[in-house]
Scaffold this active site. Structure first.
Site, short mmCIF file in Angstrom:
data_model
loop_
_atom_site.label_atom_id
_atom_site.label_comp_id
_atom_site.label_asym_id
_atom_site.label_seq_id
_atom_site.Cartn_x
_atom_site.Cartn_y
_atom_site.Cartn_z
N SER A 92 0.84 -1.20 0.00
CA SER A 92 0.00 0.00 0.00
C SER A 92 0.88 1.26 0.00
CB SER A 92 -0.94 -0.05 1.22
OG SER A 92 -1.92 0.94 1.16
N ARG A 118 -11.93 6.15 10.39
CA ARG A 118 -11.55 4.74 10.41
C ARG A 118 -12.61 3.86 9.76
NH1 ARG A 118 -7.25 1.59 10.00
NH2 ARG A 118 -7.25 -0.18 11.41
N ASP A 159 -8.85 -6.29 -4.70
CA ASP A 159 -8.44 -5.00 -4.12
C ASP A 159 -8.99 -3.87 -5.00
OD1 ASP A 159 -7.19 -2.75 -3.12
OD2 ASP A 159 -5.17 -3.59 -3.17
N HIS A 165 -8.05 -5.05 -0.32
CA HIS A 165 -6.76 -4.43 -0.07
C HIS A 165 -6.05 -5.06 1.12
CE1 HIS A 165 -3.81 -1.29 -0.47
NE2 HIS A 165 -4.01 -0.87 0.76
N ASP A 166 -6.82 -5.46 2.13
CA ASP A 166 -6.25 -6.08 3.33
C ASP A 166 -5.49 -7.36 3.05
OD1 ASP A 166 -6.66 -4.37 5.38
OD2 ASP A 166 -8.25 -5.50 6.37
#
Lengths: 384, 384
Positions: free
Chosen positions: B154, B224, B327, B360-361
């Site tokens: 990232s 968040r 992602d 993405h994680d």
């Protein structure tokens, strides 16, 4: 140049028991109609609105002297009107504001007759089913027993679907655009972020901000910014804004970075802030909570153990479904779930997947392939 | 069982001129190292962190008695360690907290030597280039002239890319995971929503909340929550949460709706609120603004009129790029832009597009195809 529209109000004195169990003792519905209901009342089209729209579907407003008020075009004026895909020379078109909204129909900004004060956060939770039930009352009052078609995009498409399930004998056609059979976890998540932004704004005051002579503008701004991102496609955002800096000469000739964390640097930031600011001035925060919750809750498969096909067992309407390739909020795959449930029940369904760059917002755009599809369906199927 | 890690601090007295023009008179860097630097200092690997991580890449912390502190695993402990894909039996691995962050290196929560007070919002805007420059100072202090590899996911991948551009002679390999050559308009838009939520929180006090003995928790929570949604894929959210109600018996046996707009109804809401609450207690709001801005600003093609290939003209490092199919934050297409720029310059590049459901994680997950790819690259290319 569009035609002159006029908003009307229907007051219903009969109490309404909502899905949540609460009872509304009475309520008003703001609505508009365009075109003429024919002798056998067989040419009525109901248009259902999504999150932030209203009964003002098409046409413009005029002042008392007859002069047209600027910027008062209805939200689906490119779709509905004389000679348009939904042709008011042929059809009698009805737009109605849903209860719980903030554009004339009874909602959180109305007076609670039991207390004489504004409802605010005490307005009961409303559902897609409740809206459809109140829309049916409006049809009764207008002398429409059966709709030629019910039509809507996004949340409006959910209402159109709900009509075919809840009043199978009162709908000949359901036109469901950019919609879904229910929300995904991600859809709910974005709604929840928006709601938390509103509810945790200190000016929200538990939903009784009007008593405190304030509005939770910060929360509404954030809610609108998040929403707006999900209405657009990545592609259209890159085409429209890309990485262009605010006040750059062009994409090729950019200024230097200002190196700011709180100021505006990129064009997309300026655009989103503007959208947020505008929205916070005209939209009611409690309405935002109610309508996003109605979206979350809608799930016709739920009483059938999650089986959408079982939910569609009694459908009699013919369906037109339209989705847009770049819509990641309500993707084509979600429309295809509805198509499958209809086919499982041997219902007649037409489905168009339109290759359009605009994301979820495409349903409001004047795209010729999309509009020609709707026009052909109304000319050849609905009017037949 | 992991090994015991120990955080160290390097204090640099020499002033640093940042990209924004401001000068930091001196600064501290928190860092950790794992494994042993070999005699010719040729086995060093630098790991760069993303938004909310730190120098604590791998291992666990122990208290003074030597007992392991629970829940202190480094953020990439599944990737880095003895026998792991980045094998600390073979490599000397360095983790460093970036300036502007809030985990030990100089940042907005540090004391501004000019005033004797906490920097807060007065901390200058930092960039990916600034971070790479400070990391180079750390390497100087550790006696590392050239990295065997620089690696990150990232925003960490952006730093790895930046290393290859800015210090072409100091990097043999760049391993860039789930990254992009710059942010899209949509990426910037999500960052901006998060920043506006923080900045418009009344407890933000223009970034000087510590002077007011408060924290902008509402804004941090919203930031968040928005971020978290973009880290996950729609698929994994549906698999993990779907439309399950909080306190339902199971997906099949759900309770009735509570019909609430402010309470928790769906499991996904509970999860996001929990993530937001946790984050608001440990992460600094000014750091959030600075790091998201560094993401927005990073754009190596910018000084070359938008031509990424031109930006890569001086690259000497070999690259491994990895992206993940689901992602949507940094999609595979964005990694392929970097691959193309490298190929245009006849650089050596390996590229793997891993079919993984986690969005993405995924770059933080223990996925065997992903980890085996990294392991093979480090064994056969980096160690060779």
């Amino acid at each position: 140049m569009s035609f002159i529209a006029e908003a009307k109000t229907l007051s219903i004195g009969e109490p309404l028991t909502l899905q949540c169990g609460a009872v509304l003792p009475s309520y008003d519905l703001s609505y508009e109609t365009y075109g003429t209901l024919n002798a056998d009342a067989s040419n009525a089209i109901l248009i259902c609105h999504a999150l932030n729209a209203s009964h003002h579907v098409a046409g413009v407003y005029a002042d008392e002297s007859g002069a047209i008020k600027p910027k008062t075009e209805g939200w689906w004026d490119n779709m509905v009107g004389p000679g348009k895909p939904v042709d008011t020379n042929r059809f009698f078109v009805i737009g109605v504001n849903n209860i719980g909204s903030c554009f004339g129909s009874t909602g959180p900004t109305s007076i609670n007759p039991a207390t004489g004060a504004v409802w605010g956060a005490d307005f009961p939770v409303v559902s897609v089913e409740d809206w459809v039930d109140t829309q049916a009352k409006l049809l009764d009052a207008l002398g429409v027993q059966q709709l030629a078609a019910v039509m809507g995009g996004s949340l409006g498409g959910m209402q159109a679907t709900c009509w075919a399930l809840r009043y199978p004998d009162r709908v000949r056609h359901a036109v469901v655009v950019a919609s879904a059979p229910n929300l995904t976890a991600e859809n709910i998540a974005f709604n929840e972020v928006a709601r938390r932004a509103i509810v945790t704004d200190p000016d929200f005051h538990g939903g009784h901000y009007r008593k405190h002579n304030t509005l939770p503008r910060r929360g509404l701004r954030i809610a609108r910014m998040v929403g707006h991102i999900t209405y657009l496609s990545d592609d259209v955002m890159n085409a429209k804004f890309g990485r262009r800096l605010r006040d750059a000469v062009s994409d090729a000739v950019q200024r230097d970075y200002h190196f700011t964390t709180q100021g505006v640097e990129f064009e997309i930031e300026s655009y989103l802030r503007y959208q947020g600011d505008k929205f916070a001035e005209y939209f009611d925060a409690n309405t935002y909570l109610l309508i996003t919750r109605a979206l979350d809750y809608f799930d016709p498969a739920r009483p059938h153990g999650g089986h959408l096909s079982a939910a569609f067992a009694d459908v009699k309407a013919k369906f037109l479904l339209i989705s847009f390739t770049t819509d990641w909020r309500f993707s084509p795959a979600r429309s295809r779930e509805i198509v499958r449930a209809l086919l499982d029940n041997h219902c007649r369904v037409s489905y168009a997947e339109v290759d359009a760059p605009h994301g979820h917002d495409a349903f409001l755009m004047d795209d010729s392939r999309y509009h020609n599809t709707v026009r052909a369906y109304f000319d050849k199927e609905v009017a037949a």
